[in-house]
Design an enzyme around this catalytic site. Sequence first.
Site, PDB file in Angstrom:
ATOM      1  CD  GLU A  81      -1.097  -2.188   2.400  1.00 20.62           C
ATOM      2  OE1 GLU A  81      -0.003  -2.725   2.073  1.00 20.62           O
ATOM      3  OE2 GLU A  81      -1.679  -2.454   3.459  1.00 20.62           O
ATOM      4  CB  CYS A 120      -0.742   0.561   5.399  1.00 19.20           C
ATOM      5  SG  CYS A 120       0.910  -0.007   4.913  1.00 19.20           S
TER       6      CYS A 120
END
Length: 165
Positions: A81, A120
Amino acid sequence: MERKDKINYYLDIADAVLNRSTCLRRQYGAIIVSNDEIIATGYNGAPRGRKNCIDISNCTRELMNIPSGERYELCRSVHAEANAIISAARSEIIGGTLYLVGREVKTGRLLNTTIPCSMCKRLIINAGITEVICRTSETEYDRISVLDWVYDDDSLKNSIAADYT
């Protein structure tokens, strides 16, 4: 012949991206889509210029028997990500969707509990992404509104500050 739905089409692309992963434990692939256009891709691996786990043939977290989801600071990899986010201009991904797929390296088994880690999640929030779609089976997935992460701040649940709210 039945046409594949758009979400599984994008999840299949994220699944292909994870084949570039250099992790010895788990492979993840992410793509960011905005206005029905792929803006960026990312997979988990060491920062550019550093040796990957597959190059040095070991994983510190695996050698120390650290369970999944713990002690990320010992990991050599940048998450899929994060790599997708840093490969795109924020102006292009605001309002976009991040698609995420994970697999076990040893078995190739699809990880049906894939979800971004807390770090993330913070990156995704700040990037302006509005939705995350995580594959849970070959055709099923979870849809997550990023606003839910904003309003349900998991960083307060394990903090001292939570005792005072």
